[in-house]
Write a protein that holds these residues in place. Structure first.
Motif, mmCIF file in Angstrom:
data_model
loop_
_atom_site.group_PDB
_atom_site.id
_atom_site.type_symbol
_atom_site.label_atom_id
_atom_site.label_comp_id
_atom_site.label_asym_id
_atom_site.label_seq_id
_atom_site.Cartn_x
_atom_site.Cartn_y
_atom_site.Cartn_z
ATOM 1 N N THR A 46 0.848 -1.188 0.000
ATOM 2 C CA THR A 46 0.000 0.000 0.000
ATOM 3 C C THR A 46 0.884 1.238 0.000
ATOM 4 O OG1 THR A 46 -0.128 0.240 2.410
ATOM 5 C CG2 THR A 46 -1.702 -1.271 1.374
ATOM 6 N N TYR A 47 0.245 2.396 -0.001
ATOM 7 C CA TYR A 47 0.986 3.665 -0.047
ATOM 8 C C TYR A 47 1.917 3.804 1.153
ATOM 9 C CZ TYR A 47 1.645 8.707 -0.804
ATOM 10 O OH TYR A 47 2.176 9.952 -1.039
ATOM 11 N N TYR A 48 1.482 3.309 2.308
ATOM 12 C CA TYR A 48 2.240 3.525 3.543
ATOM 13 C C TYR A 48 2.931 2.283 4.085
ATOM 14 C CZ TYR A 48 0.088 8.140 4.009
ATOM 15 O OH TYR A 48 -0.297 9.438 3.800
ATOM 16 N N ALA A 49 2.704 1.127 3.517
ATOM 17 C CA ALA A 49 3.278 -0.088 4.100
ATOM 18 C C ALA A 49 3.499 -1.142 3.021
ATOM 19 C CB ALA A 49 2.363 -0.644 5.186
ATOM 20 N N THR A 50 4.551 -1.940 3.215
ATOM 21 C CA THR A 50 4.808 -3.059 2.310
ATOM 22 C C THR A 50 3.974 -4.256 2.745
ATOM 23 O OG1 THR A 50 6.608 -3.976 3.650
ATOM 24 C CG2 THR A 50 7.188 -2.271 2.035
ATOM 25 N N SER A 338 -2.693 9.099 -1.268
ATOM 26 C CA SER A 338 -2.606 7.769 -0.667
ATOM 27 C C SER A 338 -3.855 6.922 -0.926
ATOM 28 C CB SER A 338 -2.380 7.877 0.843
ATOM 29 O OG SER A 338 -3.443 8.552 1.476
ATOM 30 N N MET A 339 -4.894 7.538 -1.492
ATOM 31 C CA MET A 339 -6.113 6.804 -1.838
ATOM 32 C C MET A 339 -6.076 6.267 -3.266
ATOM 33 S SD MET A 339 -8.515 6.675 0.606
ATOM 34 C CE MET A 339 -10.128 6.670 -0.211
ATOM 35 N N ALA A 340 -4.997 6.512 -3.982
ATOM 36 C CA ALA A 340 -4.913 6.102 -5.387
ATOM 37 C C ALA A 340 -5.091 4.592 -5.521
ATOM 38 C CB ALA A 340 -3.567 6.522 -5.967
ATOM 39 N N PHE A 392 -4.906 12.641 -5.789
ATOM 40 C CA PHE A 392 -3.646 13.396 -5.809
ATOM 41 C C PHE A 392 -3.596 14.293 -4.577
ATOM 42 C CE2 PHE A 392 -6.812 16.022 -7.851
ATOM 43 C CZ PHE A 392 -6.545 17.317 -7.420
ATOM 44 N N GLY A 393 -2.392 14.700 -4.203
ATOM 45 C CA GLY A 393 -2.219 15.705 -3.154
ATOM 46 C C GLY A 393 -2.151 15.136 -1.752
ATOM 47 N N GLY A 394 -2.013 16.054 -0.780
ATOM 48 C CA GLY A 394 -1.946 15.689 0.623
ATOM 49 C C GLY A 394 -3.327 15.449 1.207
ATOM 50 N N ILE A 417 -15.220 8.931 3.969
ATOM 51 C CA ILE A 417 -14.666 7.727 3.350
ATOM 52 C C ILE A 417 -13.196 8.010 3.086
ATOM 53 C CG2 ILE A 417 -14.861 6.089 1.452
ATOM 54 C CD1 ILE A 417 -17.755 7.144 1.100
ATOM 55 N N THR A 418 -12.303 7.288 3.768
ATOM 56 C CA THR A 418 -10.914 7.722 3.838
ATOM 57 C C THR A 418 -9.998 6.590 4.287
ATOM 58 O OG1 THR A 418 -9.443 9.276 4.997
ATOM 59 C CG2 THR A 418 -11.347 8.500 6.209
ATOM 60 N N ASP A 419 -8.683 6.810 4.127
ATOM 61 C CA ASP A 419 -7.704 5.913 4.756
ATOM 62 C C ASP A 419 -7.184 6.522 6.057
ATOM 63 O OD1 ASP A 419 -6.069 7.945 3.851
ATOM 64 O OD2 ASP A 419 -4.688 6.647 2.752
ATOM 65 N N GLU A 420 -7.705 7.697 6.442
ATOM 66 C CA GLU A 420 -7.457 8.366 7.728
ATOM 67 C C GLU A 420 -6.037 8.914 7.909
ATOM 68 O OE1 GLU A 420 -9.853 7.361 11.271
ATOM 69 O OE2 GLU A 420 -9.516 5.319 10.577
ATOM 70 N N GLN A 421 -5.240 8.964 6.888
ATOM 71 C CA GLN A 421 -3.846 9.374 7.064
ATOM 72 C C GLN A 421 -3.674 10.874 6.855
ATOM 73 O OE1 GLN A 421 -1.645 7.025 8.380
ATOM 74 N NE2 GLN A 421 -3.706 6.145 8.542
ATOM 75 N N GLN A 422 -4.216 11.654 7.789
ATOM 76 C CA GLN A 422 -4.125 13.109 7.713
ATOM 77 C C GLN A 422 -2.672 13.563 7.839
ATOM 78 O OE1 GLN A 422 -6.717 15.157 10.401
ATOM 79 N NE2 GLN A 422 -6.153 17.190 9.670
ATOM 80 N N ASN A 423 -2.292 14.545 7.033
ATOM 81 C CA ASN A 423 -0.923 15.079 7.118
ATOM 82 C C ASN A 423 -0.870 16.598 6.971
ATOM 83 O OD1 ASN A 423 -1.238 15.509 4.325
ATOM 84 N ND2 ASN A 423 -0.207 13.589 3.803
#
Length: 498
Positions: A46-50, A338-340, A392-394, A417-423
């Motif tokens: 995934t975007y944040y983890a292998t 990260s939702m791509a 796209f984007g943050g 509806i989200t992956d919750e990874q706010q930055n």
């Protein structure tokens, strides 16, 4: 509210962890984390983890849940496999359960292992976690399953290599005592022993297919033997005649996945009526346990207008019995980078379906670090509208709620509806508290989390925030239930009979 009050206000829970971006976040109860792993973690990168990281984290959650409450774990496995339409994580959890509570394992085995590939993966997982062949309880359960469930069609379809264990490997491992002559012949065939081929006409057709010389002979054997396409494609390349023979026997999911191939071979039009009926059969689609985003993937791959219309109709039917959501609702879809991929496909379909169930009594915004107000129609199809979203984007998850607060827009429900990874931006929980203070102190928040990362935007102490995890259309029902006061996803799982 003074600055000191806003900073030191004890009524606002403080974050207990950090998300993958290092932003303040909360830990939800272990039971919710377990559901999230079961319903969203496919063990792919995934975007944040292998995949390796996700596998290690999943193993830790399975272990922790089994130590705390193995009965809840067993219920969750059944729920995830049958209502969440997920496969690998429930199988992983079942393998872990076998070593802790053989009694619970035996009770839920047949409700988690639904098809032969589940069984094959189960033995692969057992071996990988150091449990070898699993022991007597495992062999009894698997032998019973083989006798009661394994068909000749499945034997042909799933006996290929590539899963660590072939069906032949499983038969040789558990040594099932056959329930009759046909089952005896089937087990012998899978184990590579001599068998009475007259009892196995599909096997005979498959073996003859391997020797067939002409396209006409291959097509005849495929049709007469009702051979599964997975086995047929393993024998060699398929031509137009073979695909014509296969169309009428493809299961619903296989048909959906092969539409592009059928279109490429020019065989769609002559089967237009059949394909249309097959893909809009609500009962068949439900039994096939097809995740809704699969329809959007197919929609993007095919070209024929009539076929796109069929897929539109199929998705409308899939969500047709979703209860309406009372009250004014704000639907917010995360379209950050990260939702791509699959996350946005899932989220887009869910978001539009939910909007349509409000009968237009809602707000529909997408967001990354900016908010965009979308013009969504309750009459246009879900697929056509979900197809336009791009990631796209943050990520500023608080941005749409902040806009509601600034404009003093009153809503009864907020659905994220989200992956919750706010930055970016202020933490979501702070902005939500501000909205409740200024506009609606009783607003309910529903977070549909489509990712396996486990950190959360909102404290579990918040009684008006509900978490829903998963990729299947059934997750949306729990929003409707919770809106009407029937409890959330955990309540439903706890009521699962085992």
């Amino acid at each position: 509210m003074s600055r000191a009050t806003s900073i030191f206000n004890p009524s606002i829970p403080r974050p207990t962890t950090l998300n993958r971006e290092g932003y303040p976040a909360f830990e939800r109860p272990l039971e919710e984390q377990y559901l999230q792993v079961l319903l969203t973690n496919t063990l792919g990168n995934t975007y944040y983890a292998t995949s390796d990281q996700l596998l290690q984290e999943a193993g830790q959650v399975h272990t922790a849940m089994l130590e705390k409450d193995p009965e809840f774990a067993a219920k969750a496995l059944v729920f995830a496999r049958n209502e969440g339409f997920m496969r690998l994580q429930p199988v992983f959890g079942l393998a872990a359960l076998a070593g802790v509570r053989p009694d619970l394992f035996a009770r839920v085995f047949d409700r988690v292992i639904l098809i032969p590939s589940d069984l094959q993966d189960f033995f692969t997982v057992l071996k990988s976690i150091g449990r070898g062949q699993g022991g007597r309880a495992v062999k009894r359960a698997a032998a019973r399953w083989l006798n009661n469930r394994l068909s000749e069609y499945w034997a042909v379809k799933y006996n290929g290599r590539g899963r660590g264990y072939s069906l032949g490997d499983v038969v040789r491992t558990v040594h099932p005592a056959p329930a009759g002559a046909k089952q005896s012949a089937l087990f012998a065939y899978l184990a590579g022993r001599d068998c009475d081929a007259s009892l196995l006409p599909q096997v005979a057709a498959f073996e003859a297919l391997k020797r067939a010389k002409t396209p006409e002979e291959r097509a005849r054997l495929i049709g007469e033997g009702r051979l599964p396409h997975e086995a047929v494609t393993g024998v060699g390349g398929l031509d137009k005649e073979c695909w014509r023979a296969l169309v009428l026997q493809l299961p619903a999911f296989a048909l959906l996945r092969n539409l592009n191939t059928l279109e490429r071979h020019g065989v769609l039009d002559e089967y237009r009526e059949y394909i249309s009926a097959r893909l809009t059969d609500r009962e068949a689609l439900c039994k096939a346990k097809i995740l809704p985003f699969r329809f959007l993937k197919a929609f993007r791959e095919v070209k024929q207008t009539w076929l796109k219309d069929v897929l539109r109709e199929a998705v409308e039917a899939t969500f047709g019995n979703l209860p309406e959501i009372p009250g004014k609702t704000a639907v917010f879809l995360d379209k950050s980078g990260s939702m791509a991929g699959e996350y946005l496909l899932i989220g887009g379909v869910f978001a539009v379906a939910l909007y349509k169930k409000t009968k237009g009594n809602s707000i529909f915004w997408t967001f990354n670090t900016r908010v965009e107000e979308q013009d969504i129609s309750i009459h246009d199809s879900i697929l056509s509208q979900a197809d336009k979203f791009m990631a796209f984007g943050g990520t500023d998850v608080a941005a749409p709620v902040r806009r509601l607060a600034e404009r003093k827009v009153f809503v009864d429900n907020v659905i994220l509806i989200t992956d919750e990874q706010q930055n970016a931006g202020d933490p979501f929980y702070k902005v939500l508290a501000e909205y409740r203070r200024k506009v609606n102190g009783r607003v309910k928040v529903f977070v549909i989390d489509v990712a396996p990362y486990r950190s959360a935007l909102v404290s579990p102490a918040d009684p008006l925030t509900f978490y829903v995890y998963g990729w299947s259309d059934t997750v949306l029902h729990y929003i409707s239930f919770a809106v009407q006061g029937y409890g959330g996803m955990l309540d439903i799982v706890n009521k699962t009979a085992i």
